[in-house]
Structures are given as C-alpha cells and as structure tokens.
Design an enzyme around this catalytic site. Sequence first.
Site, mmCIF file in Angstrom:
data_model
loop_
_atom_site.group_PDB
_atom_site.id
_atom_site.type_symbol
_atom_site.label_atom_id
_atom_site.label_comp_id
_atom_site.label_asym_id
_atom_site.label_seq_id
_atom_site.Cartn_x
_atom_site.Cartn_y
_atom_site.Cartn_z
ATOM 1 C CG HIS A 22 -1.799 1.254 1.274
ATOM 2 N ND1 HIS A 22 -2.515 1.426 2.578
ATOM 3 C CD2 HIS A 22 -2.368 1.883 0.399
ATOM 4 C CE1 HIS A 22 -3.302 2.744 2.272
ATOM 5 N NE2 HIS A 22 -2.988 2.801 0.944
ATOM 6 C CG ASP A 30 9.180 8.156 -22.757
ATOM 7 O OD1 ASP A 30 10.400 8.217 -22.664
ATOM 8 O OD2 ASP A 30 8.552 9.279 -22.777
ATOM 9 C CG ASP A 64 -3.290 4.628 -2.121
ATOM 10 O OD1 ASP A 64 -4.230 4.196 -1.292
ATOM 11 O OD2 ASP A 64 -2.280 5.293 -1.243
ATOM 12 C CG MET A 74 7.720 15.080 -17.521
ATOM 13 S SD MET A 74 8.824 14.497 -18.474
ATOM 14 C CE MET A 74 9.449 13.235 -17.666
ATOM 15 C CE1 TYR A 113 13.052 12.695 -16.487
ATOM 16 C CE2 TYR A 113 14.875 14.314 -16.306
ATOM 17 C CZ TYR A 113 13.937 13.683 -17.041
ATOM 18 O OH TYR A 113 14.157 13.883 -18.616
ATOM 19 C CE1 TYR A 131 7.250 16.352 -21.969
ATOM 20 C CE2 TYR A 131 6.751 16.299 -24.367
ATOM 21 C CZ TYR A 131 7.668 17.000 -23.077
ATOM 22 O OH TYR A 131 8.421 17.871 -23.345
ATOM 23 C CG ASN A 133 7.911 9.277 -19.230
ATOM 24 O OD1 ASN A 133 8.293 8.298 -19.383
ATOM 25 N ND2 ASN A 133 8.254 10.407 -19.573
#
Lengths: 143, 143, 143, 143, 143, 143, 143, 143, 143, 143
Positions: A22, A30, A64, A74, A113, A131, A133
């Site tokens: 949890h 990418d 969650d 991003m 990052y 992008y 990600n």
Amino acid sequence: MLRNIPSILSPELLYTLCAMGHGDEIVIADANFPAHSAGPTCIRLDGASATAVLQAVLAVMPLDAFEPVPALTMQVVGNPDSVPDIVADFQSILDAAADHPAQLGNLERFAFYERARSAFAIIQTGEHRLYGNIILKKGVIEA
Amino acid sequence: MLRNIPSILSPELLYTLCAMGHGDEIVIADANFPAHSAGPTCIRLDGASATAVLQAVLAVMPLDAFEPVPALTMQVVGNPDSVPDIVADFQSILDAAADHPAQLGNLERFAFYERARSAFAIIQTGEHRLYGNIILKKGVIEA
Amino acid sequence: MLRNIPSILSPELLYTLCAMGHGDEIVIADANFPAHSAGPTCIRLDGASATAVLQAVLAVMPLDAFEPVPALTMQVVGNPDSVPDIVADFQSILDAAADHPAQLGNLERFAFYERARSAFAIIQTGEHRLYGNIILKKGVIEA
Amino acid sequence: MLRNIPSILSPELLYTLCAMGHGDEIVIADANFPAHSAGPTCIRLDGASATAVLQAVLAVMPLDAFEPVPALTMQVVGNPDSVPDIVADFQSILDAAADHPAQLGNLERFAFYERARSAFAIIQTGEHRLYGNIILKKGVIEA
Amino acid sequence: MLRNIPSILSPELLYTLCAMGHGDEIVIADANFPAHSAGPTCIRLDGASATAVLQAVLAVMPLDAFEPVPALTMQVVGNPDSVPDIVADFQSILDAAADHPAQLGNLERFAFYERARSAFAIIQTGEHRLYGNIILKKGVIEA
Amino acid sequence: MLRNIPSILSPELLYTLCAMGHGDEIVIADANFPAHSAGPTCIRLDGASATAVLQAVLAVMPLDAFEPVPALTMQVVGNPDSVPDIVADFQSILDAAADHPAQLGNLERFAFYERARSAFAIIQTGEHRLYGNIILKKGVIEA
Amino acid sequence: MLRNIPSILSPELLYTLCAMGHGDEIVIADANFPAHSAGPTCIRLDGASATAVLQAVLAVMPLDAFEPVPALTMQVVGNPDSVPDIVADFQSILDAAADHPAQLGNLERFAFYERARSAFAIIQTGEHRLYGNIILKKGVIEA
Amino acid sequence: MLRNIPSILSPELLYTLCAMGHGDEIVIADANFPAHSAGPTCIRLDGASATAVLQAVLAVMPLDAFEPVPALTMQVVGNPDSVPDIVADFQSILDAAADHPAQLGNLERFAFYERARSAFAIIQTGEHRLYGNIILKKGVIEA
Amino acid sequence: MLRNIPSILSPELLYTLCAMGHGDEIVIADANFPAHSAGPTCIRLDGASATAVLQAVLAVMPLDAFEPVPALTMQVVGNPDSVPDIVADFQSILDAAADHPAQLGNLERFAFYERARSAFAIIQTGEHRLYGNIILKKGVIEA
Amino acid sequence: MLRNIPSILSPELLYTLCAMGHGDEIVIADANFPAHSAGPTCIRLDGASATAVLQAVLAVMPLDAFEPVPALTMQVVGNPDSVPDIVADFQSILDAAADHPAQLGNLERFAFYERARSAFAIIQTGEHRLYGNIILKKGVIEA
C-alpha cells in the site's frame, strides 16, 4: 506466461507488482526516459508500448484510494497545460480500469524525475511517443 | 535506444550480440519455450514477436558462411515434415536479410533443447505462435 | 563486432550508451584522467584515441537539443582561454556529426571532476594528449 | 598508465600477466574470435591491433624456454599450410623480442578453440584481419 | 498481493511459475521433505498446506497435455499400492482444475528424490501430513 | 612477476597503480597502521619494508608536478618537529627517484588518518618502524 | 521443522529472532504493508495470519521489560482511537504470553512506517485484515 | 587450531585481530547484546564466556598505551556506580595480562551502543551474565 | 600484527592455517609457480622468501605424524636426484622445527602441480630461487 | 538467544537444523577435523565441546527412525574395535535423548570423510578429544 494473467507481465515485473504494498509507487516510462540512472530497479519491456503496459498493470494492481491523485504524468516542457495524445490515452485506460474514478495529476519534468527516484521500480517500455511516462501508486487489496 | 540500431534490441541484447564471436549461437524462443532452465543466459523481450526480433538481430549480426545450415528451427512433434506458418515467416526474413542464401535446417524437439543448452544466450520473446523458435550461428564480420 | 556499428564500441560501451536516457551524461576521458576514483562505472578503451571514440559515440548517440551547451571540455590549468589542439579536434567532430550545431562549453579542472561524479559512465581511452576529456549529454531519439 | 610499461597494457591485463606463472598460457585473439564463450576470463582491448598487443605483452612477459614450441597460431580453414600476413607479422615480432629463438606452431581451428579453453585468460583485440590469434606460454623470470 | 491472483502465491513463486516453460517441473513438498539439499531453488511457504498450494498453482499453471502422466506423487515406503488421504486430495484438486483429465503417477521414495533434483524449483509448504509431495509438469499456454 | 618491473609489485598493486589517474593518492603504511578500517581498498605486502615498497612504486609512478607538496608523512605524536629515521629514508628515496625535486610535507596523526580515508588505496607493508607511513599523489605521464 | 518449536517459524525467521538482541525490534506486517520497500530484510510468510505469527514469535522471544510500551500497532487512518478487531486479538495474545503485562502502544500510519525503517526485520504475513501490523521489541533472556 | 594460540580464537577472529591496527576497537559482547544490528562485522562465539574470550584476546593483542582508558564497559542501567561481578572479572584479567596498568572506563548503555557502531568488529559470546560487554582499543606492536 | 605470532603471517594466512584440519595440505610456492591457475585459494606474500614463510608456518602448524612423508618438494626437471640449495634449506628448517623427524619427499614437476590442485591453499611468495616450492600436510594439535 | 531453545545453538545452526529434511545428515566434528575443506557449509562453534553440541542438537532434532543406524562415528585408526571415551559419551547422550533406541554405527577414517562430503552441513566444535566426530541423520517430525 501464466493463465489469466496478461502475458506482457514478465516474471520480474509480476514479482515486483506482487511485492509492492500500500502506497508504493511504480513508474511506466517511455523509451527515452533516463530509467537506469534514476536509482530504483529498472525493468525493461523494450517491445511493448506504454499504453499496453499500463493496461496490463491495472489488470492486476489497484490504485490507491486513500490518495486523491494516485497517478501522475509529466508536463510538456515549455507548455505545461497541453495534453499530449499519450496522456489522453493514459486517462482513457484509467477510466476503463477503475473501480473508482482516478484523476491524473502531473509534475514538471525535473520534479517528475525527482519523484521517480523514490519509486519501487521503473518499467522502461519501448514507447516511442514523447511524454509516455506515468507514476502509479498501489492501493489496498481487500480479501 | 540508439541511432541506426533497431530499438527492440535492448542494452543487454546488444551487449550479447556484440560479445558473440564466430560460430557462437543464439536462440530466439517463443513464449512457451523453457528458456530459464536451459542453462545459457536468458534475455527476455516479453513484448516482442519472434519475427520482429529475428529481423532486428539479422540487421546487426551476419550468419555463419562457413556452415551450410547456419539456422535451425524445431520440428513439429508427431509431424516432422510440416512447416508451421511461423517457420515460413522465418525463412522469408532470412531470404530478405541475407548477403548469401541461408538454408533453414531443423531438429527434433528434444534435440533442439539439447542444442540450446550450449548456446551463448536465449532470447525469450512474447511470441504466442507455437514452434516460434530458431537457433542462429554468428558469422565473421570483415572490415 | 556488429554490422553497421563502429567496431570500437565494445559490448559494455554499447550496453551503456543504449541504456542511457534523455539528459544522462557520459565522459570520454584521456589516459591520465582519474576515472576509476570518480564514482561512475569506468569503461576502458586503452587502445583508442579520444577523438576516435568521440566519432564512434556520436555515430549512435544524439546530443541533447534541449540544452544550449550539450558538451563540455576541461579548461587548461592556469590558462582557461587557450584551446588545446585536441579540443579543436573535438569541435570539428561535433560539427561534422551534428544534425544541429552543438556548442562546446568548458569547466575549470576541479569543476569538471565534480561534474564527472554524476555521469552515467566514464570511458577511459588511451589518449595521450592532455585535456583530452569531454562530457556529452544524450538527447532524445525520435521514432 | 605507468612509467616504462607499454600504455596499451590496461590495469586488468597487467594484473593478469603478473599473476600468471611458469607454463600458464594467454590468448591474444582477433575481433571475430569467440572469446566470451571460451571459458577463461576475457579481457577486451577493442581499440588495439593484435600485433600491437603482442609487442606490448612480450615487452614484459618471457616465453617458456622449457617448451620447443611456446607459441601457437590457428591454421587457415581448408588450407592448413598457408601463412596469412598477420601470422608472418607475429613471427617477426617474436624474432625481435626473443632472448632465444621461439618457433611458432599451429593448430587446426577447433583444436585451437579447445586449447584456448584452458588458457589463463583471453585478450580480445580489435584486430580486423582474420586468423589474428596467438597462444603464448609464459616462461620463468630469473632474478 | 495482486488482483485476481491467489494471495498465497508469493512474489518469488509467481516469478518462478511465470518463468517456467513447456515441460519444466515444479515440486510441491511437505514440511519434512529434504527440499534445501535437493539442488533446485527452494521457495518456502511455511504457513500453507500442500493442498492449498496445489489449488493456487493450478489456478495459473496448466499441466502438460503432451505427457500422459503430468503429475507424480511419492509411494508409501513399504506399501507402494496404498493411497494416503493427501494423495487422494491431490487427485480431487486435479480433477476439479483440469481442462483435460490428468492422471497421477507415482515414484518410489528415492526415485522421487532423484526426479526432484532436476526440477525447476521446489516449494516447501508447511504440510504436516506425510507423503504430501507432488511433482507437476507445466504445459503450453495458447493465446 | 614480469620483466623490467620490480618483483615486489604484486598483481593487485600493479592494477591499482595503473588504474590511478592524475591527482589520485596512495598510502604506503607501516605494520601498525589501521589500514583495514580506513575505507579504501587495503593491499597487503606483509613481507616488505615501507622503503622497499616506496622505491618500487616510484619506479613506475611519477609524483604530481602540479602540487608543491606531492608527498606527506605523519608527525610524531607529541613531537611534531622531529624527523624519524624512516622519514629521512623516505626523503632520500624521493630525491633519488625524482625527475624534479619533491618536497615531503607532513600531517598530524589524526589529520593523516582523515586524508588516508579518501586515498585510492592503502598498501599495508610489514614495516616495523613506527611512523613508516607516506601518502603519494600521482602525476601525469606524458607520451 | 524442529521439535518443540512452532513449525510456522521458518529457518530464516528462526535465524533472525535468534540473532536479535536486547532492544532490537521486529515488525509483523499484514499482506498490504509496504514491507519490501521499508529497508530492513523482509521475511515472507504468505500462508500465515498475523495472529498465528505473533503467537509463534512470542513462544520463543520475550518482550523488553526495560520499556513501558514494548509493542506498537498502527492507528486507524482518520480514526486514531478505534481499536480494530485484529488489534484486540493482538492484545489477547500478548496477555496470554506475557510473564509480565505488556501494554500495546500505537503510532500514526506514517510514523509507524518510519519506525519500521529501523527495525531488525519485517515479517510479511498473509493477513488479510487491515491494520494487522505490530512492532515488537525484544527483551533480555536470563539464564 | 594452531600451536601456541588460544584455541578459542576462531579463524575469523584471528583474521580480525591481526588485521586491526593501532587505535582500532573491538567489542566483546554478552549473549543479549544487539550485535547483529550494530553495524560492524559480528563474529559469533556462542559456546564461550566473555571472560574466556577476553583472556584469549589479550594473549595476542596489546591495549593502546597512547590512551589513558583503553578499555570500556557498560554502566548498569539506573545504577551507574555499581560494579557487576563480571566487570570485576574483566578488571582482574586486564591486571593479569597487562604490560602496563590499564584502567577500565565505562559508558552509559546507549552511549556504549553508539561507540560500538564504529568498532572494527563485535564478538558475540555466549556469556549469560548481564553487562558482560567490553570495548578494547588495540595498541602498537613493537618489533 | 599480533603478539607472539610471526609478523609475516598475514590475516588471510592466519585464517587459512587455523581453518585447516588434520590431513589438509598447503603449498608454499616460489614467485614463478603457476599459483593463480591451480585452483585453490592463492594467498600472496610477494615480499617474503619461501624459507622465511616456511619457518613462520611451522611455528604455528604441526606436520602430520600419521604420514611417513608429510612434506613434498618438486624434482628438478631432467635431473630428479639433484637437491637444489633451497630444498636443502627447507630440510634444515624442518629439522629445527620438528617435534619428530619429518622426511621430505618429492614429486615430478607435473605430478607436483596435480597434487597442488587439491591443496587447501597456495601461498605465492616472492622467492626468486627456482624449485622453491613445498607442500605441507597439517597434523593434529593435542590439547 | 531464544526462550526454550539451547543457547549454544547459534542463529546459523538453528537455520540449518530447521532447513534440513527427512534423511539429511549433519556432522558434529572435533577441533582437528578437516571441516572447511570437506565441501558442505561449515558452522563453527569454537567454544563448545562436541558432547554439549550433540545434546543441544538432539533437543530439537529427531534421528531417522527409517534407518537402523541413524548415527555414525569414526573408527580409531589402527584399532577399529576400540571405543574412545568420547564415543561412549555420545552413546549415553543418544540413549538419554531418544524416543526410540538409536544404535551408533561407525566408519573407517577416510570413509567417514567421504560420507561427510555429502552432509547438509558440518559443525566444527572446539572439542579437543580425538575422534570427537559424529554424523546424524534427521528423522521425521510428526504433527
């Protein structure tokens, strides 16, 4: 390969998703993402798109529900408000997978990052679109 | 990813193909192949088909011109003379890639396993078609 | 060795360049550079000059177009404005390789050491000329 | 790099040559030799020719005077009596280095591979010429 | 834990079952089985019965349809024809799980040990009943 | 052992000296020095005196000409201005070895320990004389 | 398994409990706890409930009598004063096991995570009930 | 076992004592000491008392004559001035072993733990008496 | 260094001698011996002569009284009956050390190599004299 | 240390005894036994006698009731029928511990060494009496 489990989930990736608890976070990245230098274990899936991986991960891992924003993408550099196609695709997959609505948040490139440094693991896909990600926070599995 | 190199070739696979020398063999295996127990290093490419991997490998690695049969597939159990579609696809890719005609040989299932034990490495792809396995012997690169 | 890839790129170096992502940096260092104590993985290429290595690296790795100064050399100690021959050679190779003009920046000796500490890897060449050191930042590869 | 020691001898290679004792053998191999799969430790010197490496090795390591044939090359496949240019070059270097005449023997291709399996180490050079392989047996160093 | 996957399958066990290929074998062993000295990787599930583990494993792993007897138990020492309760339970679970009837074979105690030596892995359960051991051969997963 | 290289330089020590670059430091320590707990790799030469080791090291490694004081010894506790015999011996060896005069500096005992923590390596000799410790900074080797 | 020792205590867990000293802490965690990312060694007991593990641990390990609160549970998020059933069960087991009354304390969710980071080890059980987590501090064993 | 060396000194303990230098510290700990979590290497001597180990260690290792208090014990919690029997035993052994009088100092429990964190190693004995812990600082061995 | 133990015995060598049991053999080898390729752990003592090492080893390790010939040297190649000076020195040291007369046997060069393959360890000394090799079989230490 | 478990059983020994299964063998060896070179993991208990260790091991581990001779000692060299005192002590301890009479067998010295090679582990005690060696075969633990 196993029965009833998306075949794109490799042994190492299944191990990782199952070992997460949890609140642990995983990054789907990418092909250009600096995944090896970020710190967490890097799991490669060179032949797969980020969207295919997202779909497979959400088939076995809940997001969650304790957090209002359990998934983060991003921001485009120099244009933080634009929504790249792939981010729109991520949202569609989340909408289809969710047992509850999960809102996508986002982070500036270097903040993304930084957040990735404390992830449980990073999956480097073969996604060519920039992008591509996304960070996912694992939820609770109730019996 | 790198310029001018098929993006499906992961860092570990590039390392392996580059480290191989004249006469070393590599196995491209389908998703059901017992690759982890065979002995050689197992490189996973779960998201890729065997044909895509074969094409990418042949883009950077020549077959052995010293050997009449530098590539081997697995015979269908109980029907050794049949040619599954995927084997036909392998032959087409070889024909398109070759600087010299390379003939596909084949081995009975357990002989194929035995040969794989002494390979340099095994690539486990996400190929779902049965018999999607091929052994390649590396040739010489002349300056 | 592999087809269509500069033969000076060893398996370990290919692995490294391929594993690097957008914004990761690599150091090409001369034979006197304190590469083993700097921290990052040290890849040795004792028989090669720094210029030959730079040329080979740029054949497969783009420089970062997001940064105005994607490459850095070391200032001559006590004479920061001088341009050693090898640095001039580096600039020529960059000019020939670039899909876009890449400007060489430079750093004082100990600042260069410091920057090198956070590189992805360091290549120790056999370059005998002093100041034969350069830091390169990897760019994006678009499909 | 060190004073008075050929700079092409990398730290790992110096370690190896120094650790070898009387009768231990080392292989200098060309760029196509299957060095990684042969068994012994593989030391790469991608940027160097086999002749440059032979010259550097003989500068610090004597050949075994107990054996009539302390150095072995590989026979040309299908033409065992021919002497490739590079083998002639090896002989010239041996003649120049020797404190006693050292005769080059040779072995058939697969016998050469077999002999290499029990070597102390294999140096994989960047030598592009075929048959650029030689096995050297270390001699005694007298005080 | 993951969605839709029996929670008794630990990360390491999921990794193992997923990495196994066609024809690889896994042993589910009782608490007295000499699992650590048998050779293969030993995965412990101390809190679980052998029957619960068998049920969970068969939920994700098919048995080998190429083999007439894809599952083996251990004969009672001194009474090879008797069928202990737990073996009867194993048969019931197999019958319920199978997409095709899978017949249980059996092996003498030391032959069973010998067969276990070449398994992919051994799961040591907390099963207290004697003879609570079974070897399973993995089948093919068709897309 | 190797030709033309002091035989007291073990394989591990040769590796280390060769791998060091401009500005890296090595410690030659006496038999009572706390070398194993200092942090850097500890290379033992139990049978050799510190002076013999210093002579051998300087035969292959130049001192740093960029620094006014490229070598440091440890001050006598409670008597910082005294010059123990072994320190005088160190100076004589430096004078004989140098291509340029190299001045010995010194550090208080705990400052010496601190400096040693960031050395490239520490050589623990069998030197019985107290204060038989010296730190050397490696210079540049010009072609 | 061993005589007179609860069979649920695996070899690794016995090792851990025995190696712990006065004041060291161990976490018994439920199946959703982020145990693998917490830092300490994670010992899995997927088939066991947290209550069964607590009972077995207390059979061999005393709680710290130097501390007023030698055991800690996690507060319910948003409702710190509620006592979940499983926490009540923990208290009952403690009461039955104790040679002296041991009071359960508790910590807010993230403070509990923080405390777990410095534990000796974490046992991840298969406990499905939420809040099935407890930290135990080991006491002294008198002869 | 070796001649003339106390047989209770195991190979690993002899290694450790010999590798220690001037000023390094070693802890002899009782059976309840949290030795494994303290940080330094833990050497177990489960069958030996702390006094037997102290006697054996002092037979081969001198205490530091540069320090007024080269040995430290742990204060009784809540009664810092009391002297437990085992501490009195330690003092007697020191008195008998010493070439110069060595005074025992002491530290509060948690300060003792803190000091132990930077020791060279910790010996966990089977000593059942509480407060059977002592830190020793190694001296110089003169030829 | 330790009290009452020859200082030439390094930590690793002390460990080894102490760990050896009745009937285990150790080789003291000269500087030309192929010690690293022989198989057993190689302990280097580059700065020490074989005779100094033999003397130190015999100070702590008894020879095997169960065997008529508990020590073996290497025959001179081509002259098996000659006794090199160093072998005579070995015999003198044995005579001085022994609690019972120990006779030196010898083996032909390659038989000696073969015997060394099953030794517990090999000590590579800096001995420059040829044939400075001896195998010792450890005896029993009685309380 | 743990409650109700003999304190001489170290963490590593407890791990080992617990991990052993039906039919696995463990060796309790005296201080002169060549335990490190025998092959199996060697667990040292330098401060303990072989009889104390036997007693502690039998407190937690049953002997194999499937075998007529589940324990073996070493015959006296040259006098195979004699019964050393320590062997008589072993028999007394077995008699006191057994739930069923366990007969001691014995093996000639080198046959004993050979049998020890396939043991699960070897415990090297500090036993000074010769022939203080015994091999034990683990039995089944019934619930």
